[in-house]
Design an enzyme around this catalytic site. Structure first.
Site, PDB file in Angstrom:
ATOM      1  CG  HIS A   1       0.921  -9.371   4.350  1.00 15.60           C
ATOM      2  ND1 HIS A   1      -0.308  -9.695   4.148  1.00 15.60           N
ATOM      3  CD2 HIS A   1       1.006  -7.943   3.772  1.00 15.60           C
ATOM      4  CE1 HIS A   1      -1.042  -8.917   3.744  1.00 15.60           C
ATOM      5  NE2 HIS A   1      -0.329  -7.883   3.499  1.00 15.60           N
TER       6      HIS A   1
ATOM      7  CB  CYS B   1      -9.849  -7.120  -0.686  1.00 19.98           C
ATOM      8  SG  CYS B   1      -8.125  -7.791  -0.773  1.00 19.98           S
TER       9      CYS B   1
ATOM     10  CB  THR C   1      13.385   4.094  13.299  1.00 21.08           C
ATOM     11  OG1 THR C   1      13.579   5.340  13.737  1.00 21.08           O
ATOM     12  CG2 THR C   1      14.492   3.044  13.637  1.00 21.08           C
TER      13      THR C   1
ATOM     14  CB  THR D   1      -0.928   0.044   1.428  1.00 25.36           C
ATOM     15  OG1 THR D   1      -1.817  -1.176   1.241  1.00 25.36           O
ATOM     16  CG2 THR D   1      -1.796   1.252   1.193  1.00 25.36           C
TER      17      THR D   1
END
Ligand code: PLP
Length: 387
Positions: free
Chosen positions: A204, A329, A243, A74
């Protein structure tokens, strides 16, 4: 209670135990910040990030310097599209995509239009879910600066003619982005041969962890120029401040290496199971239609729509199977899927749709059980509606 059979690998995959093992030391022991250059904690983390960058680059056959870490596909899509639109600020560039894309592309295009900073075209797909190179060619304007077409569809598995579109766009002053979240690790991707400028992947969807992804950005022939969409630090050459998620990055690297090793064997096994399922369903159920392309599709996806299926039978018939039904989805909102609708299926069929996503842990027995359950559901519906 027996766990349902997991058949939703296009929604997410489990983390492979080997991937988990590679990640584990980077939570508690080697917890350094990869940007800390004055001590060994930082060096260790930085070294691990470097290794992962090479593992991702090896899967895609690109330079490790062309990989930028993100939080997932995304974000990669947002970075590619908005980063390019920002580059042409004030010129209102024309950008092209197609109707069956993931919302993580469609809604970014819509946002750019709403903000008045780009002019967007959404191309139709044919009844198999494909957009053609000639349609892309016909919709090009002198102001077109970006085409974004997914490599493989997450609901129906259709593979888009990416190589043809990329070859066509090579001669234009226009970048080509592809969302490869579903394709990476399942479809051979060789960025030395495939002239795309940007490509999104997600951890994932390929047995890595959630919340990590990457954007490939071509560095030469020609170099791709993007502006950052978030600010706040110098990480990733200032393009993606924040980070670094070291355990996630290590996991994505390990997942890519495993996919490189397992891809060809896994693909032929899954194709065999997928085709068996398709054959079982289509032979027993004339009411069923396969969604997507019969051959140009992901090895691990089969999507079916059913004619005249009562929603009650549909709701009850699939217990024991963990798969996506209705609008995949976005199945929680009750609306038919925009992807199935884009194929020209009526709303009732779009709602009576199931997506079977196969994966690394799917067995022959799972596919037999799944076939039986689906066929029983359709037979029950037939009995009820003939009363
Ligand atoms: C899953 C998926 C995404 C979103 O990926 P995240 O890493 O969950 O943000 C985008 N595009 C496609 C095609 C996907 O399948």
């Amino acid at each position: 209670m027996q766990k349902p059979i997991y058949l939703d690998y296009n929604a997410t995959t489990p983390v492979d135990p080997e991937v988990f093992q590679a990640m584990e030391p980077f939570f508690v022991e080697q917890f350094g910040n990869a940007s800390s250059s004055s001590h060994s904690y930082g060096w260790e983390a930085n070294h691990a990030v470097k290794k992962a960058r090479s593992q991702v680059a090896d899967l895609l056959n690109c330079d490790p310097k062309e990989i930028v870490w993100t939080s997932g596909a995304t974000e990669s899509n947002n970075m590619a599209i908005m980063g390019l639109v920002r580059q042409y600020a004030g010129e209102k560039p024309h950008i092209i995509t197609e109707n069956s894309e993931h919302k993580a592309v469609l809604e970014v295009f819509e946002m750019a239009e709403e903000l008045g900073i780009a002019d967007a075209t959404f191309l139709p797909v044919d009844e198999l879910g494909r957009v053609s190179q000639s349609e892309v060619a016909d919709s090009m304007k002198s102001s077109t600066k970006l085409v974004s077409i997914m490599m493989a569809n997450n609901e129906i598995g259709t593979l888009q003619p990416i190589a043809e579109i990329a070859e066509f766009l090579k001669d234009h002053d226009c970048l080509f982005h592809t969302d490869a979240a579903q394709a990476a690790g399942k479809v051979e991707i060789d960025l030395q041969k495939l002239p795309v400028d940007m490509l999104s992947i997600s951890g994932h969807k390929m047995y890595g962890p959630k919340g990590i992804g990457a954007l490939y950005i071509r560095k030469s022939n020609p170099a791709t120029r993007l502006l950052p969409i978030i600010r706040g630090g110098a990480q990733e050459n200032g393009l993606r401040p924040g980070t670094l998620n070291v355990p996630g990055i290590v996991g994505l690297g390990a997942a890519c290496e495993l996919c490189s090793k397992k891809m060809s064997e896994e693909n032929s096994r899954l194709k065999g199971l997928r085709d068996k399922l398709i054959k079982n369903i289509l032979e027993a159920c004339p009411e069923a239609k396969l969604n997507g392309h019969p051959t140009e599709r992901l090895p691990n996806n089969a999507s079916f729509s059913f004619e005249n299926l009562s929603s009650d039978v549909f709701a009850l018939g699939l217990s024991g199977l963990a798969l996506s039904s209705g609008s995949a989805c976005t199945s929680s909102d009750g609306k038919p899927s925009h992807v199935i609708s884009a194929l020209g299926r009526p709303d009732a069929e779009a709602k009576a749709t199931i997506r079977v996503g196969l994966g690394r842990l799917t067995t022959e027995q799972d596919i037999e059980t799944t076939s039986t359950k689906i066929i029983q559901m359709v037979e029950k519906n037939r009995a009820i509606s003939s009363n």
